[in-house]
Write a protein that holds these residues in place. Structure first.
Motif, PDB file in Angstrom:
ATOM      1  N   THR A   1       0.833  -1.213   0.000  1.00  0.00           N
ATOM      2  CA  THR A   1       0.000   0.000   0.000  1.00  0.00           C
ATOM      3  C   THR A   1       0.860   1.251   0.000  1.00  0.00           C
ATOM      4  OG1 THR A   1      -0.162   0.015   2.409  1.00  0.00           O
ATOM      5  CG2 THR A   1      -1.910  -1.138   1.205  1.00  0.00           C
TER       6      THR A   1
ATOM      7  N   VAL B   1      -2.482   0.112  16.408  1.00  0.00           N
ATOM      8  CA  VAL B   1      -3.286  -0.844  15.661  1.00  0.00           C
ATOM      9  C   VAL B   1      -3.390  -2.120  16.477  1.00  0.00           C
ATOM     10  CG1 VAL B   1      -3.528  -2.149  13.517  1.00  0.00           C
ATOM     11  CG2 VAL B   1      -2.510   0.130  13.458  1.00  0.00           C
TER      12      VAL B   1
ATOM     13  N   ASP C   1      -5.190  -6.097  16.366  1.00  0.00           N
ATOM     14  CA  ASP C   1      -5.835  -7.127  15.547  1.00  0.00           C
ATOM     15  C   ASP C   1      -6.288  -8.262  16.460  1.00  0.00           C
ATOM     16  OD1 ASP C   1      -6.740  -8.856  13.621  1.00  0.00           O
ATOM     17  OD2 ASP C   1      -4.873  -8.912  12.479  1.00  0.00           O
TER      18      ASP C   1
ATOM     19  N   THR D   1      -0.162  -8.152  10.265  1.00  0.00           N
ATOM     20  CA  THR D   1      -1.231  -7.217   9.908  1.00  0.00           C
ATOM     21  C   THR D   1      -1.176  -5.920  10.707  1.00  0.00           C
ATOM     22  OG1 THR D   1      -2.733  -8.381  11.409  1.00  0.00           O
ATOM     23  CG2 THR D   1      -2.832  -8.982   9.073  1.00  0.00           C
TER      24      THR D   1
ATOM     25  N   VAL E   1      -0.862  -2.372   8.621  1.00  0.00           N
ATOM     26  CA  VAL E   1      -1.844  -1.288   8.689  1.00  0.00           C
ATOM     27  C   VAL E   1      -1.214  -0.034   9.304  1.00  0.00           C
ATOM     28  CG1 VAL E   1      -4.036  -0.567   9.728  1.00  0.00           C
ATOM     29  CG2 VAL E   1      -3.825  -2.840   8.702  1.00  0.00           C
TER      30      VAL E   1
ATOM     31  N   PHE F   1      -1.141   3.015   6.778  1.00  0.00           N
ATOM     32  CA  PHE F   1      -1.977   4.173   7.092  1.00  0.00           C
ATOM     33  C   PHE F   1      -1.118   5.385   7.455  1.00  0.00           C
ATOM     34  CE2 PHE F   1      -4.732   6.833   9.770  1.00  0.00           C
ATOM     35  CZ  PHE F   1      -5.706   7.113   8.827  1.00  0.00           C
TER      36      PHE F   1
ATOM     37  N   ILE G   1      -8.693  -3.839  13.889  1.00  0.00           N
ATOM     38  CA  ILE G   1      -9.022  -4.602  12.683  1.00  0.00           C
ATOM     39  C   ILE G   1     -10.131  -5.578  13.052  1.00  0.00           C
ATOM     40  CG2 ILE G   1      -8.169  -6.186  10.922  1.00  0.00           C
ATOM     41  CD1 ILE G   1      -5.330  -5.021  11.491  1.00  0.00           C
TER      42      ILE G   1
ATOM     43  N   MET H   1     -10.511  -8.457   8.025  1.00  0.00           N
ATOM     44  CA  MET H   1      -9.531  -8.162   6.975  1.00  0.00           C
ATOM     45  C   MET H   1      -9.217  -9.485   6.297  1.00  0.00           C
ATOM     46  SD  MET H   1      -6.052  -6.024   7.463  1.00  0.00           S
ATOM     47  CE  MET H   1      -4.761  -6.046   6.259  1.00  0.00           C
TER      48      MET H   1
ATOM     49  N   PHE I   1     -12.613  -1.680   9.668  1.00  0.00           N
ATOM     50  CA  PHE I   1     -11.765  -1.057  10.689  1.00  0.00           C
ATOM     51  C   PHE I   1     -12.641  -0.223  11.609  1.00  0.00           C
ATOM     52  CE2 PHE I   1      -7.761  -0.620   7.788  1.00  0.00           C
ATOM     53  CZ  PHE I   1      -7.522  -1.975   7.906  1.00  0.00           C
TER      54      PHE I   1
ATOM     55  N   LEU J   1      -7.446  -1.968   0.369  1.00  0.00           N
ATOM     56  CA  LEU J   1      -6.893  -1.420   1.605  1.00  0.00           C
ATOM     57  C   LEU J   1      -6.602   0.076   1.452  1.00  0.00           C
ATOM     58  CD1 LEU J   1      -6.176  -2.360   4.441  1.00  0.00           C
ATOM     59  CD2 LEU J   1      -3.924  -3.001   3.595  1.00  0.00           C
TER      60      LEU J   1
ATOM     61  N   TYR K   1      -8.171   3.372   3.496  1.00  0.00           N
ATOM     62  CA  TYR K   1      -7.337   4.461   4.024  1.00  0.00           C
ATOM     63  C   TYR K   1      -7.857   5.804   3.512  1.00  0.00           C
ATOM     64  CZ  TYR K   1      -3.696   0.950   5.182  1.00  0.00           C
ATOM     65  OH  TYR K   1      -2.995  -0.111   5.683  1.00  0.00           O
TER      66      TYR K   1
END
Length: 186
Positions: free
Chosen positions: A28, A46, A48, A73, A77, A81, A105, A108, A127, A167, A171
């Motif tokens: 990304t 973040v 998960d 993950t 992210v 991000f 998360i 995903m 999210f 993804l 964002y």
């Protein structure tokens, strides 16, 4: 003889590559790097909590197999991000900042159902975000989903690219949301 040759070519195309990938690669990174000055810093956290953190679930002949991302993950992210808001909003990341954006998360995943002569996919990213600015908190949920289908065997590289684009879209949804922008500007 022509039918036999056609059947042979068809079976070869269906079989595809015999080497299965070991990871699901997501990229990304912004296409154009921006060297604009950072006007503000925020801390990005973040989490998960999903029981299985694999991205791809492949169902082939009723059997499930899973591929995880090439990067955990949480890191994927957080980095993705963070790069996105630096480029889009000129906001940098600093774990010691008074302002914090937390991403949980919720979902995903990309589910691939591989048939004998076709495939179909379903992608879902959800999210839950929380932005804390001293006395105020914004809680919001963002969701993106997609589907695809095609003949023969699915190309994992194409699925990786499509999921990466999904993804980036989420964002964009977060960084373009008026409430999020308002809270990030405080």
């Amino acid at each position: 003889m022509r039918k036999l040759t056609f059947v042979g070519v068809l079976l070869t195309m269906i079989a595809g590559c015999s080497n299965a990938p070991s990871h699901f690669i997501i990229n990304t990174a912004p296409a154009i790097s921006s060297n604009s000055p950072v006007v503000k810093n925020i801390a990005i956290n973040v989490v998960d909590p999903r029981s299985r953190q694999a991205i791809l679930r492949l169902t082939d002949e009723g059997k499930h197999s899973y591929l995880s991302s090439n990067v955990p993950t949480v890191e994927l992210v957080k980095q993705g991000f963070g790069d996105h808001i630096r480029q889009q909003l000129a906001i940098g990341t600093n774990p010691n900042s008074n302002s914090a954006l937390s991403i949980t998360i919720d979902k995903m995943a990309l589910k691939l159902d591989q048939g004998v002569v076709s495939y179909k996919t379903q992608s879902l990213i959800v999210f839950n975000i929380a932005i804390n600015n001293d006395t105020r908190t914004l809680n919001k949920t963002f969701k993106r989903q997609g589907t695809s289908k095609g003949p023969f065997k699915a190309d994992i590289a194409v699925l990786e690219s499509e999921f990466s684009a999904l993804l980036v879209q989420i964002y964009n949804d977060i960084s373009n949301d008026s409430q999020v922008r308002s809270y990030l500007a405080m």
